[in-house]
Design an enzyme around this catalytic site. Structure first.
Site, PDB file in Angstrom:
ATOM      1  N   LYS A 143      45.434 -33.983  38.131  1.00 39.09           N
ATOM      2  CA  LYS A 143      44.437 -34.010  37.059  1.00 39.09           C
ATOM      3  C   LYS A 143      43.450 -35.159  37.231  1.00 39.09           C
ATOM      4  O   LYS A 143      42.252 -35.002  37.060  1.00 39.09           O
ATOM      5  CB  LYS A 143      45.176 -34.137  35.725  1.00 39.09           C
ATOM      6  N   GLU A 181      31.177 -22.919  38.212  1.00 36.60           N
ATOM      7  CA  GLU A 181      32.364 -23.352  37.475  1.00 36.60           C
ATOM      8  C   GLU A 181      33.410 -22.223  37.426  1.00 36.60           C
ATOM      9  O   GLU A 181      34.608 -22.465  37.588  1.00 36.60           O
ATOM     10  CB  GLU A 181      31.959 -23.802  36.065  1.00 36.60           C
ATOM     11  N   CYS A 183      48.909 -40.170  41.329  1.00 36.20           N
ATOM     12  CA  CYS A 183      50.273 -40.601  41.068  1.00 36.20           C
ATOM     13  C   CYS A 183      50.357 -41.209  39.668  1.00 36.20           C
ATOM     14  O   CYS A 183      49.366 -41.717  39.144  1.00 36.20           O
ATOM     15  CB  CYS A 183      50.806 -41.640  42.049  1.00 36.20           C
ATOM     16  N   TRP A 194      51.370 -37.890  44.135  1.00 32.50           N
ATOM     17  CA  TRP A 194      50.408 -36.982  44.758  1.00 32.50           C
ATOM     18  C   TRP A 194      50.134 -37.601  46.123  1.00 32.50           C
ATOM     19  O   TRP A 194      49.518 -38.663  46.234  1.00 32.50           O
ATOM     20  CB  TRP A 194      49.122 -36.896  43.931  1.00 32.50           C
ATOM     21  N   ARG A 212      49.291 -36.151  36.876  1.00 28.95           N
ATOM     22  CA  ARG A 212      48.660 -37.043  37.846  1.00 28.95           C
ATOM     23  C   ARG A 212      49.131 -36.781  39.281  1.00 28.95           C
ATOM     24  O   ARG A 212      48.634 -37.382  40.228  1.00 28.95           O
ATOM     25  CB  ARG A 212      48.958 -38.500  37.483  1.00 28.95           C
ATOM     26  N   GLU A 221      40.932 -22.580  41.996  1.00 32.01           N
ATOM     27  CA  GLU A 221      41.818 -23.704  41.703  1.00 32.01           C
ATOM     28  C   GLU A 221      43.204 -23.265  41.229  1.00 32.01           C
ATOM     29  O   GLU A 221      44.215 -23.845  41.625  1.00 32.01           O
ATOM     30  CB  GLU A 221      41.123 -24.529  40.610  1.00 32.01           C
ATOM     31  N   LYS A 264      37.217 -22.440  38.836  1.00 30.43           N
ATOM     32  CA  LYS A 264      38.409 -22.162  38.019  1.00 30.43           C
ATOM     33  C   LYS A 264      39.304 -21.167  38.745  1.00 30.43           C
ATOM     34  O   LYS A 264      40.513 -21.346  38.831  1.00 30.43           O
ATOM     35  CB  LYS A 264      38.042 -21.580  36.645  1.00 30.43           C
ATOM     36  N   ASN A 314      50.598 -46.738  42.595  1.00 32.64           N
ATOM     37  CA  ASN A 314      49.593 -45.679  42.513  1.00 32.64           C
ATOM     38  C   ASN A 314      48.309 -46.250  43.100  1.00 32.64           C
ATOM     39  O   ASN A 314      47.867 -47.321  42.677  1.00 32.64           O
ATOM     40  CB  ASN A 314      49.390 -45.289  41.040  1.00 32.64           C
ATOM     41  N   GLY A 315      47.720 -45.549  44.069  1.00 34.32           N
ATOM     42  CA  GLY A 315      46.479 -46.025  44.681  1.00 34.32           C
ATOM     43  C   GLY A 315      46.562 -45.945  46.187  1.00 34.32           C
ATOM     44  O   GLY A 315      47.456 -45.300  46.743  1.00 34.32           O
ATOM     45  N   HIS A 358      20.495 -14.021  51.735  1.00 30.61           N
ATOM     46  CA  HIS A 358      20.147 -14.946  52.824  1.00 30.61           C
ATOM     47  C   HIS A 358      21.365 -15.307  53.664  1.00 30.61           C
ATOM     48  O   HIS A 358      21.355 -16.313  54.371  1.00 30.61           O
ATOM     49  CB  HIS A 358      19.468 -16.199  52.256  1.00 30.61           C
TER      50      HIS A 358
HETATM   51  O1  M6R Z   1      38.180 -36.594  35.218  1.00 29.13           O
HETATM   52  P1  M6R Z   1      36.937 -36.076  35.884  1.00 29.13           P
HETATM   53  O2  M6R Z   1      36.122 -35.233  34.974  1.00 29.13           O
HETATM   54  O3  M6R Z   1      36.121 -37.166  36.512  1.00 29.13           O
HETATM   55  O4  M6R Z   1      37.462 -35.164  37.056  1.00 29.13           O
HETATM   56  C1  M6R Z   1      36.583 -34.596  37.977  1.00 29.13           C
HETATM   57  C2  M6R Z   1      37.241 -33.477  38.740  1.00 29.13           C
HETATM   58  O5  M6R Z   1      38.320 -33.958  39.480  1.00 29.13           O
HETATM   59  C3  M6R Z   1      37.721 -32.360  37.803  1.00 29.13           C
HETATM   60  O6  M6R Z   1      36.692 -31.888  37.003  1.00 29.13           O
HETATM   61  C4  M6R Z   1      38.306 -31.192  38.615  1.00 29.13           C
HETATM   62  O7  M6R Z   1      37.295 -30.579  39.353  1.00 29.13           O
HETATM   63  C5  M6R Z   1      38.983 -30.207  37.672  1.00 29.13           C
HETATM   64  N1  M6R Z   1      40.397 -30.222  37.896  1.00 29.13           N
HETATM   65  C6  M6R Z   1      38.518 -28.813  37.830  1.00 29.13           C
HETATM   66  O8  M6R Z   1      39.139 -27.963  36.919  1.00 29.13           O
END
Ligand code: M6R
Length: 600
Positions: free
Chosen positions: A595, A477, A2, A73, A27, A484, A481, A99-100, A500
Site C-alpha cells: 500500500k 485509472e 515493510c 515487502w 505495507r 493491479e 485497477k 523498514n527502508g 497509431h
Molecule cells: O500513497 P500514494 O497516493 O502516494 O501512493 C501512490 C501509488 O503507490 C498508489 O496510488 C498506487 O498506484 C495504488 N496502489 C493504485 O491502486
C-alpha cells in the site's frame, strides 16, 4: 515499504505484536517475523508468507514483556525465512527489524564486515552486525547504536533489542515512517498508528535522523549528536472501526461503497456555515501567486492529478503540468519563474514523491500536499496541506482516495478562481452533491457490474480501456485497477491513439471498454469503438445519461461534465473488483504490491 512494530511493557507482547503486524500488512506481506525477549533469552519466529502463517507458527506458551515484529515487502533478496526480519548479529546479542533501504550497505560490508558470515541477502543484516562490532569498541549499546546509525545512508525505521537489556528498545528513523505510542506502564513503536490503536491513541512523532530509547516508563528522543529533544505527544484521531472490514468481504468493496460518504464529508469540511469555501488563506495566496502549478504524484494519485490539471487550467486559469514523481526527480523539466508544487499522495509517505519534495524545497519553491494522512512526511515537509478526509484506506488498490483527491482538487481550483475574481457558470458544491448521489446509485448496481465482467472479462488475458479528454484519464485509472488486482494485462488509451499502433493487438474477442461522458468527443469515441469492433473486439460502451445510445452496455447518471471522472471511475473500480473476485485473486493484497511505497 515493510511494517514494523515494537512493544515494551507489562502485558503479553505476542498479542500486541501480532495484532499490530496484522494492521500493518498493507505495507508488505511476503514474509514476517517477531522476536520476544524474556528471562530465558530471545525467542525468534520467522516465516515466508503472511501474518496468519506467523500466528500459527509462534509458540503460544511463550510469555514476554518486550519484543519487535516485522512484515516484509522484499527489496534485497527473495521472500524467504532467511531474508525475513528480525535479523540477528553474529553473536546473537542484537536483534532488529528495519523498514527502508540502506544505500551504502555494500560499502559498509566491505569496509567493516569483511570477516562476518551473513545468513541473508538483505541490506538490513549489515546494520545488526555493525552494532555487534561497534559494541566491542564502545561497550555501550546506546553509543554503538548511535555510531552505526550515523554511518547509514538511505532510508530506515529501525527497532532493536539488546538481549542483555530487558528495559530498553533502541529505535531510529530516517525517511521511513515511525511513531512511538505512549501508554501507562508500556510504550509501543509502529510504522503507522493504526497498528497500535488498540492499546493507545497517544503518539510521539519521530523526525528524520533521530534516535529514541523506549523504556516501559519513559521515552527519550535524541538527535544523532546526542542532544535530547523535548516533544509533546498528540492524539491520533482514527476511529478504530474505520480499520475493520465489518460485514464486507474485502476492504476494497467497503472503500468503493464509502465514496458517496467521503464526497459529502469533503463538501462539509471545506465549507463554512454560510456555504462559502474555507481554505487556508495561505494556500489561496500561494495559488494566486503561482504562474504554473506542478502536480507531482505516483500511480492512482498521478491519475487524479491528470484530472486536477484540467480543473486548475479550466477553472482557475493557471497553467498546470502533471509529472510522475520518479521521473521528475531525475529529469526535471525547465521550471517557470514562480512555480507552486502540488504533491498528491494518499499515504503521504511515497518515497518517489518525497524525493521531489526534498529537491524542490532545497531550490526554495513552495509546496502543497494533498493527502489522506495529515501528519505524514509529505504533509509535514510541505508548506501547506489539504486533507482528503477519506478515512483510512486499507486495500492496496486505491479507490476512495482517488475520488477524494479529485474532489479536493476541484475545491482548490474553485477557491483559486473565486480568489482571482473569476466567474464560474455552475455551483461547484451543488454539483459535487449531485456527484455523491450518482456514486450511490452506482454502488447500488453491483449485480450489473458483475454481469458485465461475465460478458466481457471472464476469460480475458488482456483488456483495453479507451476514452477521450477526461475519459482518457479515467481509462488509465480503470486499467491500473484491473491489472493491479486481477492480473489481466490492461492499458488505458486515448481513443484517437489506438490506430497509431495499439490497434494491432486487437484480435477476435479482445475486451475493449470505452467511456463516453464528454459531449464534444462522443461521436469520435464511438467511431473508435467501431474501428475495434471491425477487428473482432468484444467492445462495450459506458456512457452518460444524455448522450447514451441503445447499444451502450451501461449508462451513468448525469453529472456536470467536468466532474464525470468522479462518477465514471466507479463502474471501472467495480469491474476490476469482480474480475479479480471471479479469478480467485487476493483482492486486498495483490501479489508483489504494498500500500505504502516507501522505497524509491
Ligand atoms: O500513497 P500514494 O497516493 O502516494 O501512493 C501512490 C501509488 O503507490 C498508489 O496510488 C498506487 O498506484 C495504488 N496502489 C493504485 O491502486
Amino acid at each position: 515499504m515493510c511494517g514494523i512494530v515494537g512493544y515494551i511493557g507489562q502485558n503479553d507482547t505476542k498479542e500486541v505484536l501480532l495484532n499490530g503486524l496484522e494492521k500493518l500488512e498493507y505495507r508488505g506481506y511476503d514474509s514476517a517475523g517477531i522476536a520476544m525477549l524474556n528471562d530465558n533469552g530471545l525467542n525468534l519466529f520467522k516465516v515466508k508468507g503472511r501474518i496468519a502463517a506467523l500466528r500459527g507458527y509462534v509458540n503460544n506458551t511463550i510469555y514476554a514483556t518486550m519484543g519487535i515484529g516485522h512484515t516484509r515487502w522484499a527489496t534485497h533478496g527473495v521472500p524467504s525465512e532467511e531474508n525475513a526480519h528480525p535479523h540477528q548479529s553474529a553473536s546473537g546479542r542484537f536483534t532488529l527489524v528495519h523498514n527502508g533501504v540502506i544505500e551504502n550497505y555494500q560499502d559498509l560490508k566491505k569496509e567493516h564486515l569483511s570477516d562476518t558470515a551473513f545468513v541473508s541477502e538483505t541490506d538490513t543484516e549489515v546494520i545488526v552486525h555493525l552494532i555487534d562490532k561497534l559494541y566491542g569498541k564502545y561497550e555501550n549499546t546506546a553509543e554503538a547504536f548511535r555510531q552505526v546509525i550515523s554511518l547509514l545512508k538511505g532510508s530506515y525505521a529501525i527497532a532493536m533489542i539488546d538481549s542483555e537489556d530487558q528495559d530498553n528498545l533502541y529505535v531510529a528513523k530516517n525517511k521511513s515512517p515511525l511513531l512511538v505510542g505512549l501508554g501507562e506502564g508500556f510504550n509501543v513503536v509502529a510504522s503507522d498508528a493504526m497498528a497500535t490503536l488498540k492499546v493507545t491513541d497517544q503518539y510521539l512523532e519521530i523526525y528524520d535522523q533521530e534516535i529514541v530509547i523506549v523504556n516501559r516508563s519513559f521515552v527519550e528522543v535524541q538527535r544523532l549528536d546526542g542532544t535530547v529533544v523535548d516533544r509533546k505527544p498528540y492524539t491520533a484521531k482514527i476511529d478504530a472501526s474505520d480499520i475493520e472490514k465489518g460485514t464486507y468481504p474485502h476492504f476494497m468493496l467497503k472503500e468503493i461503497d464509502e465514496q458517496p460518504f467521503v464526497t459529502r464529508k469533503i463538501i462539509k469540511e471545506y465549507q463554512n456555515e454560510n456555504n462559502e469555501l474555507k481554505l487556508d488563506n495561505d494556500i489561496r495566496e500561494a495559488m494566486k501567486a503561482a504562474d504554473r502549478i506542478y502536480i507531482i504524484a505516483c500511480g492512482t494519485s498521478y491519475h487524479a492529478g491528470l484530472v486536477g490539471k484540467e480543473f486548475i487550467e479550466k477553472l482557475a486559469n493557471i497553467a498546470a503540468e502533471v509529472h510522475v514523481a520518479s521521473e521528475f526527480s531525475y529529469n526535471m523539466p525547465l521550471l517557470s519563474e514562480k512555480p507552486l508544487f502540488v504533491f498528491i499522495s494518499q499515504s503521504g509517505e511515497t518515497a518517489d514523491s518525497r524525493s521531489v519534495l526534498v529537491k524542490i524545497k532545497e531550490m526554495g519553491y513552495p509546496a502543497l500536499t494533498i493527502t489522506n494522512v495529515p501528519g505524514s512526511t509529505l504533509s509535514r515537509e510541505a508548506d501547506y496541506t489539504l486533507n482528503l478526509y477519506a478515512g483510512p484506506e486499507i486495500a492496496v488498490a486505491s479507490t476512495k482516495a482517488y475520488t477524494a483527491q479529485i474532489a479536493v482538487l476541484v475545491i482548490l481550483a474553485v477557491d483559486t478562481a473565486q480568489a482571482k475574481g473569476l466567474k464560474l457558470d455552475f455551483d461547484p458544491m451543488q454539483e459535487l452533491a449531485i456527484v455523491a448521489n450518482a456514486m450511490e446509485i452506482l454502488t447500488d448496481q453491483k449485480e450489473a457490474m458483475e454481469e458485465l465482467v461475465t460478458n466481457y472479462l471472464q476469460a480475458a488475458r488482456n483488456a483495453f480501456f479507451i476514452g477521450r479528454s477526461a475519459d482518457y484519464h479515467v481509462c488509465m485509472e480503470g486499467a491500473l485497477k484491473l491489472k493491479e488486482i486481477s492480473y489481466i494485462q490492461a492499458e488505458g488509451f486515448a481513443g484517437g491513439e489506438l490506430k497509431h499502433g495499439t490497434i494491432a493487438l486487437i484480435e477476435e474477442g479482445t475486451p475493449v471498454i470505452a467511456l463516453a461522458t464528454q459531449a464534444d468527443v462522443n461521436y469520435a469515441i464511438r467511431g473508435n469503438v467501431q474501428e475495434v469492433i471491425a477487428r473482432g473486439a468484444n467492445a462495450m460502451i459506458i456512457s452518460m445519461k444524455g448522450m447514451e445510445q441503445d447499444t451502450d452496455a451501461f449508462v451513468l447518471p448525469h453529472v456536470h461534465e467536468l466532474l464525470t471522472p468522479l462518477v465514471s471511475v466507479v463502474p471501472l473500480q467495480l469491474l476490476a473488483y469482480y474480475a479479480a473476485l471471479h479469478r480467485g485473486c487476493d483482492i486486498d493484497k495483490p501479489r508483489n504490491l504494498a500500500k505504502s511505497v516507501t522505497v524509491e
